[in-house]
Design a protein around this motif. Structure first.
Motif, PDB file in Angstrom:
ATOM      1  N   THR A 179      13.696  39.605  28.722  1.00  0.00           N
ATOM      2  CA  THR A 179      13.801  39.654  30.183  1.00  0.00           C
ATOM      3  C   THR A 179      14.324  38.337  30.736  1.00  0.00           C
ATOM      4  O   THR A 179      15.190  38.326  31.623  1.00  0.00           O
ATOM      5  CB  THR A 179      12.428  39.969  30.799  1.00  0.00           C
ATOM      6  OG1 THR A 179      12.004  41.261  30.359  1.00  0.00           O
ATOM      7  CG2 THR A 179      12.483  39.950  32.316  1.00  0.00           C
ATOM      8  N   ASP A 203      20.821  51.692  36.293  1.00  0.00           N
ATOM      9  CA  ASP A 203      19.822  51.993  35.260  1.00  0.00           C
ATOM     10  C   ASP A 203      19.009  50.744  34.946  1.00  0.00           C
ATOM     11  O   ASP A 203      19.141  50.148  33.884  1.00  0.00           O
ATOM     12  CB  ASP A 203      20.531  52.505  33.991  1.00  0.00           C
ATOM     13  CG  ASP A 203      19.558  52.919  32.895  1.00  0.00           C
ATOM     14  OD1 ASP A 203      18.343  53.041  33.183  1.00  0.00           O
ATOM     15  OD2 ASP A 203      19.996  53.098  31.744  1.00  0.00           O
ATOM     16  N   PRO A 204      18.142  50.338  35.865  1.00  0.00           N
ATOM     17  CA  PRO A 204      17.362  49.107  35.632  1.00  0.00           C
ATOM     18  C   PRO A 204      16.459  49.211  34.415  1.00  0.00           C
ATOM     19  O   PRO A 204      16.258  48.226  33.696  1.00  0.00           O
ATOM     20  CB  PRO A 204      16.569  48.922  36.926  1.00  0.00           C
ATOM     21  CG  PRO A 204      16.610  50.244  37.616  1.00  0.00           C
ATOM     22  CD  PRO A 204      17.881  50.901  37.203  1.00  0.00           C
ATOM     23  N   GLU A 205      15.901  50.382  34.156  1.00  0.00           N
ATOM     24  CA  GLU A 205      15.037  50.538  32.989  1.00  0.00           C
ATOM     25  C   GLU A 205      15.822  50.317  31.704  1.00  0.00           C
ATOM     26  O   GLU A 205      15.361  49.638  30.775  1.00  0.00           O
ATOM     27  CB  GLU A 205      14.390  51.916  32.984  1.00  0.00           C
ATOM     28  CG  GLU A 205      13.393  52.107  31.849  1.00  0.00           C
ATOM     29  CD  GLU A 205      12.684  53.438  31.904  1.00  0.00           C
ATOM     30  OE1 GLU A 205      11.965  53.771  30.938  1.00  0.00           O
ATOM     31  OE2 GLU A 205      12.835  54.161  32.909  1.00  0.00           O
ATOM     32  N   GLY A 206      17.028  50.877  31.629  1.00  0.00           N
ATOM     33  CA  GLY A 206      17.878  50.657  30.458  1.00  0.00           C
ATOM     34  C   GLY A 206      18.278  49.208  30.315  1.00  0.00           C
ATOM     35  O   GLY A 206      18.358  48.680  29.196  1.00  0.00           O
ATOM     36  N   ARG A 208      16.564  46.656  31.071  1.00  0.00           N
ATOM     37  CA  ARG A 208      15.424  45.861  30.602  1.00  0.00           C
ATOM     38  C   ARG A 208      15.186  45.995  29.103  1.00  0.00           C
ATOM     39  O   ARG A 208      14.377  45.263  28.540  1.00  0.00           O
ATOM     40  CB  ARG A 208      14.150  46.272  31.351  1.00  0.00           C
ATOM     41  CG  ARG A 208      14.117  45.881  32.815  1.00  0.00           C
ATOM     42  CD  ARG A 208      12.712  46.004  33.389  1.00  0.00           C
ATOM     43  NE  ARG A 208      12.209  47.370  33.333  1.00  0.00           N
ATOM     44  CZ  ARG A 208      12.339  48.251  34.315  1.00  0.00           C
ATOM     45  NH1 ARG A 208      12.979  47.912  35.424  1.00  0.00           N
ATOM     46  NH2 ARG A 208      11.825  49.459  34.197  1.00  0.00           N
ATOM     47  N   SER A 209      15.878  46.929  28.460  1.00  0.00           N
ATOM     48  CA  SER A 209      15.637  47.194  27.037  1.00  0.00           C
ATOM     49  C   SER A 209      16.800  46.725  26.173  1.00  0.00           C
ATOM     50  O   SER A 209      17.963  46.978  26.498  1.00  0.00           O
ATOM     51  CB  SER A 209      15.443  48.696  26.810  1.00  0.00           C
ATOM     52  OG  SER A 209      15.448  49.000  25.422  1.00  0.00           O
ATOM     53  N   GLY A 212      18.993  49.627  25.367  1.00  0.00           N
ATOM     54  CA  GLY A 212      19.512  50.407  26.491  1.00  0.00           C
ATOM     55  C   GLY A 212      20.943  50.860  26.264  1.00  0.00           C
ATOM     56  O   GLY A 212      21.684  50.287  25.449  1.00  0.00           O
ATOM     57  N   ALA A 298      14.294  44.089  39.729  1.00  0.00           N
ATOM     58  CA  ALA A 298      14.440  45.330  38.961  1.00  0.00           C
ATOM     59  C   ALA A 298      14.356  45.097  37.464  1.00  0.00           C
ATOM     60  O   ALA A 298      13.907  45.970  36.715  1.00  0.00           O
ATOM     61  CB  ALA A 298      15.768  46.007  39.315  1.00  0.00           C
ATOM     62  N   VAL A 299      14.783  43.913  37.010  1.00  0.00           N
ATOM     63  CA  VAL A 299      14.718  43.631  35.567  1.00  0.00           C
ATOM     64  C   VAL A 299      13.477  42.821  35.203  1.00  0.00           C
ATOM     65  O   VAL A 299      13.309  42.409  34.057  1.00  0.00           O
ATOM     66  CB  VAL A 299      15.997  42.915  35.064  1.00  0.00           C
ATOM     67  CG1 VAL A 299      17.199  43.822  35.209  1.00  0.00           C
ATOM     68  CG2 VAL A 299      16.223  41.580  35.768  1.00  0.00           C
ATOM     69  N   GLY A 300      12.609  42.601  36.185  1.00  0.00           N
ATOM     70  CA  GLY A 300      11.332  41.952  35.890  1.00  0.00           C
ATOM     71  C   GLY A 300      11.325  40.452  35.956  1.00  0.00           C
ATOM     72  O   GLY A 300      10.419  39.807  35.403  1.00  0.00           O
TER      73      GLY A 300
END
Length: 359
Positions: A179, A203-206, A208-209, A212, A298-300
C-alpha cells in the motif's frame, strides 16, 4: 514476456525489465560480461533470492560475494557503506566488477551509492523487490544515504546498468508495504499520467492488490513516467524536480518520526499538503484537492499527520534539496498532469495548508 522500458540516452542508458521471472536475465546483463567478481547486497529477508543470484553468477564463472544489509532505512548509513567498502577491498573488487542490490528502495539506494563511490564508480544492477523500489527508488540513477541532517542528503547520480523488476515479488510483500508503494504510483498519475488515476478509481480494490487485474499496467505506467522525466533531466536541474511531488513535507515527516513512517505514507500526506498549498495559492481548485483525497484514501493511504510538530517539520523542510538559501520551494500542480515550482509560499499559507492535513 518481459517489458523493456528504456531510460536515458548515450552511454549511460539502460533498460528497466518488468515481468515474471526477469531474475533469470541477471547474468546476461552486458556489464556482467567484463566482470570477474560480483557483490550481491541484499535485504535480510531475501537471503534465498541472493543465494540464487550468486549461483547464477557462479555458473557464469564469476566469483560472488554476498553481503547482507540491515533492514529498511537502517541500511542507508555511512557505517553500512563503509562496511561494504571494506568487503569490496578485501575481495579485490576492480573497476570492471559489478555490484547487485536486491531488496526495497533503501537497499538499492545503498547498493547504488556503494557502486558510485567504490573506485569512483563501478557498474551496478538493481533488483527491486518492493513496489516502491520498482516504480521509484531503483529507476533514475539517484543513489544515497541518510544523515542526522536529513534523508538522502549524501549521494551521487550513478545510473545502473539494468533494473530487473520481478512482479512475482510483489505478492510476498506485507500488505502495508505494498500500500505504501502505491503512493509513488499515484504520484506518477498526478504529475504526468492521469490514466493511472482513472484505473485506480475504476477498481480501487484491484489497485490495492499485487494480484489485481491492472497491477502490471500500473507498475509499467509509473515506471514510464519516471523514465521519461529522467531521460529529460538526469541530474535534477529542471523537469526532474516534478518527481519530488509530495516529498518536501514527506521527507520531513520521515525524519521527524525517526523513519517509523513508511516513505509512501509520508509522501501521501505530502501530496495532500501540496494540493492544499496550490489551492491556497490560486493555482488549483477544490476539485483537484478532493481527487487527491479520494484516490489516496481509496488505496488505503493516510491523508493526515498527527498535529503538534509543525515547527520541527518546517525546520526539516528548510534542509530539503529543492530549497534555495532560505527560500522554500514546493512542487505543486496547476492542473492534473502539470507541475510547477511554488517558491516562498509564505508562513501563513504554509500554516494554513498544514492545518488541513494535521491532527
Amino acid at each position: 514476456m518481459n517489458t523493456h522500458i528504456h531510460v536515458g540516452t548515450g552511454p549511460g542508458a539502460y533498460d528497466v525489465r518488468v515481468g515474471h521471472g526477469p531474475l533469470r536475465e541477471l547474468a546476461g546483463v552486458p556489464a556482467v560480461a567484463a566482470a570477474s567478481r560480483v557483490a550481491v547486497l541484499h535485504a535480510p529477508r531475501l537471503r534465498d533470492t541472493a543465494a540464487r543470484a550468486a549461483a547464477l553468477f557462479a555458473g557464469r564463472g564469476l566469483r560472488p560475494t554476498v553481503i547482507e544489509l540491515p533492514d529498511g532505512e537502517q541500511a542507508k548509513t555511512a557505517d553500512t557503506a563503509a562496511r561494504c567498502w571494506g568487503t569490496l577491498g578485501q575481495n579485490g573488487f576492480t573497476r570492471t566488477d559489478v555490484i547487485v542490490g536486491i531488496g526495497g528502495g533503501a537497499t538499492t539506494d545503498l547498493a547504488g551509492f556503494v557502486a558510485a563511490t567504490w573506485l569512483r564508480g563501478v557498474p551496478w544492477i538493481a533488483v527491486p523487490t518492493t513496489l516502491l523500489g520498482m516504480v521509484d527508488a531503483a529507476v533514475g540513477g539517484k543513489t544515497g544515504i541518510n544523515t542526522g541532517a536529513g534523508k538522502n542528503l549524501v549521494g551521487a547520480f550513478h545510473p545502473p546498468s539494468a533494473v530487473l523488476c520481478d512482479l512475482d515479488a510483489l505478492g510476498t510483500l506485507p500488505a502495508a508495504d505494498y500500500t505504501a508503494g502505491l503512493a509513488e504510483v499515484v504520484k506518477a498519475g498526478f504529475i504526468r499520467d492521469p490514466t493511472i488515476l482513472d484505473l485506480i478509481e475504476a477498481d480501487p480494490e484491484g489497485a490495492r492488490s499485487p494480484h489485481g487485474p491492472h497491477t502490471r499496467e500500473l507498475v509499467e505506467r509509473a515506471i514510464r513516467v519516471k523514465a521519461e522525466v529522467v531521460t529529460q533531466d538526469l541530474r535534477e536541474q529542471g523537469p526532474r524536480e516534478a518527481l519530488n511531488y509530495g516529498h518536501t513535507l514527506g521527507h520531513a515527516i520521515e525524519k521527524c518520526e525517526g523513519f517509523t513512517w513508511r516513505h509512501g505514507e509520508a509522501v501521501s500526506v505530502g501530496m495532500v499538503f501540496a494540493a492544499e498549498l496550490a489551492r491556497l495559492a490560486g493555482l488549483s481548485d477544490d476539485t483537484v484537492v478532493r481527487r487527491h483525497r479520494s484516490v489516496l484514501d481509496a488505496v488505503g493511504l493516510p491523508l493526515r499527520h498527527p498535529g503538534g510538530r509543525w515547527p520541527e517539520l518546517l525546520d526539516a523542510m528548510r534542509v530539503d534539496k529543492k530549497a534555495r538559501g532560505n527560500t522554500l520551494r514546493f512542487i505543486v500542480l496547476d492542473g492534473i498532469g502539470r507541475t510547477r515550482v511554488l517558491a516562498d509560499p509564505g508562513p501563513d499559507r504554509l500554516a494554513a495548508a498544514w492545518a488541513r492535513v494535521s491532527g
